[in-house]
Design an enzyme around this catalytic site. Structure first.
Site, PDB file in Angstrom:
ATOM      1  N   CYS A 184       0.737  -1.149  -0.095  1.00  0.00           N
ATOM      2  CA  CYS A 184      -0.036   0.052   0.038  1.00  0.00           C
ATOM      3  C   CYS A 184       1.109   1.188   0.077  1.00  0.00           C
ATOM      4  O   CYS A 184       1.624   1.572  -0.925  1.00  0.00           O
ATOM      5  CB  CYS A 184      -1.009   0.189   1.293  1.00  0.00           C
ATOM      6  SG  CYS A 184      -2.416   1.214   0.990  1.00  0.00           S
ATOM      7  N   HIS A 203      -3.403  -5.629   1.249  1.00  0.00           N
ATOM      8  CA  HIS A 203      -3.076  -5.703   2.474  1.00  0.00           C
ATOM      9  C   HIS A 203      -2.888  -7.304   2.976  1.00  0.00           C
ATOM     10  O   HIS A 203      -3.899  -7.643   3.763  1.00  0.00           O
ATOM     11  CB  HIS A 203      -3.643  -4.922   3.683  1.00  0.00           C
ATOM     12  CG  HIS A 203      -3.365  -3.563   3.486  1.00  0.00           C
ATOM     13  ND1 HIS A 203      -2.348  -2.714   4.182  1.00  0.00           N
ATOM     14  CD2 HIS A 203      -3.973  -2.409   2.910  1.00  0.00           C
ATOM     15  CE1 HIS A 203      -2.450  -1.615   3.941  1.00  0.00           C
ATOM     16  NE2 HIS A 203      -3.209  -1.119   3.258  1.00  0.00           N
ATOM     17  N   GLU A 212      -1.039  -8.373   5.324  1.00  0.00           N
ATOM     18  CA  GLU A 212      -0.916  -8.720   6.771  1.00  0.00           C
ATOM     19  C   GLU A 212      -2.369  -8.494   7.310  1.00  0.00           C
ATOM     20  O   GLU A 212      -2.324  -8.845   8.529  1.00  0.00           O
ATOM     21  CB  GLU A 212      -0.008  -7.425   7.027  1.00  0.00           C
ATOM     22  CG  GLU A 212      -0.614  -6.076   7.141  1.00  0.00           C
ATOM     23  CD  GLU A 212      -0.735  -5.417   6.028  1.00  0.00           C
ATOM     24  OE1 GLU A 212      -0.439  -6.038   4.943  1.00  0.00           O
ATOM     25  OE2 GLU A 212      -0.919  -4.468   6.054  1.00  0.00           O
TER      26      GLU A 212
END
Lengths: 240, 103
Positions: free
Chosen positions: A86, A203, A205
């Site tokens: 990002c 994302h 994560e």
């Protein structure tokens, strides 16, 4: 493995990345303040998401001049593995470690939702644990993810299979309708020609453990670890 | 008498400015290149249209910045402003810039 997570003023996904590598995958993680200028003994570096320097001027435009970025560039030039997520992706673009630039989302909205992305190239150091063509459900959260590059660069990236992730339908069809931000060629993630620097808007994560209801993102991090384990062997193969 | 005083004051100011080395003000405009979709410009264009401004078109949104450059030599000042634009103020992949320099 020893993973470095860079912390810029305004990073806000740094601890999520730390959590995944440390608590989910059992690796050693070092948090690197952006004022650091030496990166020693790291196997991979993550530039996390967030709003470095408040996104002033342009996303990533000021962070790219942070003291740490000189060392990150050196690390990348030496073949070190760098993942930008990002805002990290935006910083890599501004730093010239990846080609192209980000524009404001076509809709002008900040979009935060789960999306399907297709693994277009499963032979990279960041996607090796995925199947070719596999569809991953990973959330995006950005206002500036409208990827742009000139036609010549785009054609070169397409020819080199550098477009690693593209927005798609849950069935894996890449259509203009599922493009969330106006990104060229539905691009969600690209890799450099050398194959050691990846930038992606989704994302991983945020979806890397079953307790969160989705662990598709874990594949990106597992791929990195697998690749690091086999790095010497892989380097030989690339050399041949 | 008052007139003479103010002349002296002006002269003193002038000398001070001479010693300080004069500042150039750069007025910098950064916009998206023609041909690159400007979603903000488009949104404004639609708004103008719905307000009845039927003659309005091709709205482009950009940034305006002012920078004081402490450099007396105009040529050097301009080179410095150009470098600022190239290095930081504009992303020349998608943006173009123009500037004017005033005293």
């Amino acid at each position: 493995m020893k993973i470095g997570v860079v912390v810029f003023p305004g990073s806000n996904c740094d601890h999520d990345c730390q959590h995944v590598f440390k608590d989910v995958l059992g690796q050693y993680v070092e948090m690197i303040w952006h004022k650091e200028t030496l990166l020693a003994g790291l196997d991979a570096i993550v530039l996390p998401g967030g709003f470095s320097y408040g996104d002033y001027l342009r996303t990533g435009a000021i962070a790219r001049f942070s003291p740490v970025m000189g060392a990150v560039k050196e690390f990348a030039k030496g073949g070190g593995m760098v993942l930008g997520i990002c805002n990290g992706f935006q910083i890599l673009l501004e730093a010239g470690l990846l080609p192209g630039a980000m524009l404001r989302n076509k809709s002008l909205h900040f979009i935060c939702k789960d999306l399907s992305v297709k693994v277009e190239n499963a032979a990279t150091a960041f996607t090796g644990s995925c199947q070719s063509g596999q569809v991953l459900k990973i959330p995006i959260a950005h206002a500036d993810g409208n990827y742009y590059t000139d036609p010549v660069t785009l054609a070169a990236m397409q020819a080199n299979a550098q477009i690693v992730l593209r927005y798609c339908t849950p069935e894996g069809k890449v259509t203009p309708e599922v493009n969330p931000n106006g990104s060229l060629d539905n691009i969600a993630g690209i890799i450099n020609a050398e194959g050691n620097v990846l930038g992606m808007m989704p994302h991983p994560e945020r979806c890397a453990e079953a307790v969160l209801g989705n662990d598709d993102g874990k594949l990106i991090f597992l791929s990195m670890l697998e690749s690091l384990k086999g790095k010497k062997k892989q380097l030989k193969m690339v050399g041949a | 008498m008052r007139v003479r005083e103010s002349i002296h004051a002006a002269l003193r100011r002038g000398v001070r400015e001479e010693l300080r080395g004069g500042t150039v003000k750069a007025k910098i405009h950064v916009t998206l290149k023609q041909g690159i979709l400007d979603p903000q410009g488009k949104a404004i264009e639609h708004a103008l249209d719905s307000l009845g401004f039927k003659n309005a078109g091709n709205v482009r949104v950009g940034k305006y910045m002012e920078v004081d450059v402490d450099e007396k030599d105009k040529v050097k000042a301009e080179a410095e402003v150009k470098a600022m634009c190239e290095k930081l103020l504009a992303n020349t992949i998608v943006e173009e810039y123009r500037y004017e320099l005033t005293a």
